[in-house]
Design an enzyme around this catalytic site. Structure first.
Site, PDB file in Angstrom:
ATOM      1  N   LYS A 184      -2.155  -4.868  -3.248  1.00  0.00           N
ATOM      2  CA  LYS A 184      -2.420  -3.697  -2.399  1.00  0.00           C
ATOM      3  C   LYS A 184      -1.590  -3.751  -1.105  1.00  0.00           C
ATOM      4  O   LYS A 184      -0.942  -4.766  -0.830  1.00  0.00           O
ATOM      5  CB  LYS A 184      -3.914  -3.604  -2.104  1.00  0.00           C
ATOM      6  CG  LYS A 184      -4.783  -3.495  -3.361  1.00  0.00           C
ATOM      7  CD  LYS A 184      -4.524  -2.213  -4.146  1.00  0.00           C
ATOM      8  CE  LYS A 184      -4.997  -2.287  -5.583  1.00  0.00           C
ATOM      9  NZ  LYS A 184      -6.426  -2.258  -5.800  1.00  0.00           N
TER      10      LYS A 184
HETATM   11  C1  PLP Z   1      -7.575  -2.014  -6.590  1.00  0.00           C
HETATM   12  C2  PLP Z   1      -8.351  -0.770  -6.728  1.00  0.00           C
HETATM   13  C3  PLP Z   1      -9.758  -0.776  -6.731  1.00  0.00           C
HETATM   14  C4  PLP Z   1     -10.572  -2.025  -6.764  1.00  0.00           C
HETATM   15  O1  PLP Z   1     -10.286  -2.919  -5.764  1.00  0.00           O
HETATM   16  P1  PLP Z   1     -10.640  -4.483  -5.947  1.00  0.00           P
HETATM   17  O2  PLP Z   1     -10.376  -5.029  -4.582  1.00  0.00           O
HETATM   18  O3  PLP Z   1      -9.702  -5.024  -6.972  1.00  0.00           O
HETATM   19  O4  PLP Z   1     -12.066  -4.585  -6.344  1.00  0.00           O
HETATM   20  C5  PLP Z   1     -10.397   0.455  -6.775  1.00  0.00           C
HETATM   21  N1  PLP Z   1      -9.723   1.612  -6.836  1.00  0.00           N
HETATM   22  C6  PLP Z   1      -8.383   1.648  -6.866  1.00  0.00           C
HETATM   23  C7  PLP Z   1      -7.697   2.970  -6.919  1.00  0.00           C
HETATM   24  C8  PLP Z   1      -7.658   0.457  -6.825  1.00  0.00           C
HETATM   25  O5  PLP Z   1      -6.327   0.497  -6.894  1.00  0.00           O
END
Ligand code: PLP
Length: 376
Positions: A184
């Site tokens: 991310k």
């Molecule tokens: C990564 C992601 C999540 C979940 O996040 P985690 O930290 O992996 O639990 C939810 N929604 C979207 C659009 C994502 O890209």
């Protein structure tokens, strides 16, 4: 990992990040200490909201935000299918029903017209997903939420660092959710955050992430008080001081990360401009795209995917439309044909490597290979 394998996304960790975490290891607080508040305050300042609540994943953040919004059994939440399963799963955690609205063909962002068509008397929340790192059409979504008296929640896991009409992504909805997974925009290893202006939402979230208990360990220690009470059913969704120190340090690097991601996207755009077989998604003119993902559409996606992978290029597909996952088909009765635009896109989309530390020569290699493969 194979040294010659190029992933589609990857963290960037500096000596400053490492030092920030080391400091916490030598401090009195490993969790629920000063770093949590410092990271929350910095995120709230960056986004421009009154409040921020750190939790231990983006998924926990989605669950926490929907709890704050008052979602319960019998409620419906409108979600797009072009997202990670967690967006819809969080609705199911609360006993509510995800209702899938289709996406716009050129951007793959949730289509406001489709949202209107899915509203019923049971609808409580519209969940927007800033897919790939650009903000949704919040002018339309806010108007719909106002008109039908719905709460607007943004899954902004992709768009931290991006902007919508010059305002930070994550400042448009009533509640906005971020993830700090390593791929991310910034990372804490695992981690998440919810931001909101509303104090009632904030209070509910603080309690929810700590078992439903009304004070935390640090507050009790500082007040020399052993007394605590549980008033609602919550979870242990706390994010530790170690994670928050990394997050705070990473947040200081976010704008530089986004500039680099945008530079990479611009180079891909330029390289593919004359190749009609490769169609990058459209960026809306009011958006400053954060490029969590660089997604393009192409024919023969499966063949090209396999060929790129066999050459060590970690391209990917984001996403299998959530309503097509076996669990959703089996338990919610979803099926093909419910979101035709997302389903058609699914067979054509490909995500290319994009992350701040991607080497220029590696990007050039990706471009060269893809142009060669798509000319066949
Ligand atoms: C990564 C992601 C999540 C979940 O996040 P985690 O930290 O992996 O639990 C939810 N929604 C979207 C659009 C994502 O890209």
């Amino acid at each position: 990992m194979n040294k010659n394998y190029l992933p589609y996304g990857k963290q960037s960790i500096s000596d400053i990040d490492i030092e920030a975490v080391s400091k916490v290891l030598n401090s009195d607080w490993l969790t629920t200490g000063p770093q949590v508040q410092a990271f929350e305050t910095a995120m709230a300042d960056y986004i421009g909201t009154n409040h921020a609540v750190a939790v231990n994943s983006g998924t926990a953040a989605l669950h926490t935000a929907l709890f704050a919004a008052g979602i319960e059994r019998g409620d419906e939440v409108i979600v797009p299918p072009m997202t990670f399963a967690a967006t819809a799963n969080a609705v199911v955690y609360l006993g509510a029903k995800p209702v899938f609205a289709d996406v716009n063909r050129s951007s793959l962002l949730i289509d406001p017209q489709s949202v209107i068509e899915k509203i019923t008397p049971a609808t409580k929340v519209i969940m927007a997903v800033d897919y790939a790192g650009q903000a949704c059409d919040y002018d339309s979504l806010k108007r719909i939420a106002d008109e039908y008296d719905l709460i607007l929640v943004a899954d902004a896991c992709h768009s931290l660092g991006g902007k919508w009409n010059n305002a930070p992504c994550g400042s448009q909805a009533d509640l906005s959710v971020f993830s700090f997974h390593p791929v991310k925009p910034i990372t804490t290893g695992e981690g998440g955050m919810v931001v909101a202006d509303n104090k009632t939402f904030y209070d509910r979230m603080q309690i929810f992430r700590n078992h439903g208990i009304t004070t935390d360990h640090r507050q009790r220690q500082e007040q020399s008080n052993w007394m605590y009470e549980m008033h609602s059913l919550g979870f242990n969704y706390r994010l530790s001081d170690l994670h928050c120190a990394l997050g705070l340090s990473q947040l200081g690097r976010l704008d530089a990360f986004i500039l680099r991601r945008r530079e990479i996207a611009t180079a891909y755009d330029a390289a593919f401009a004359d190749c009609t077989a490769l169609q990058p998604l459209e960026t809306m003119p009011y958006n400053y795209h954060g490029y969590h993902l660089y997604v393009l559409r192409l024919q023969e996606r499966n063949r090209i995917f396999q060929d790129l992978r066999s050459r060590g290029i970690g391209c990917n597909v984001h996403y299998i439309p959530v309503h097509l996952h076996p669990w959703y088909r089996k338990n919610l009765g979803t099926s093909e044909g419910m979101c035709p635009v997302a389903e058609e896109a699914f067979s054509e989309i490909l995500s290319l490597p994009i992350y701040p530390d991607l080497e220029r020569t590696d990007q050039e290699m990706v471009i060269e290979q893809l142009l060669e493969l798509s000319a066949r």
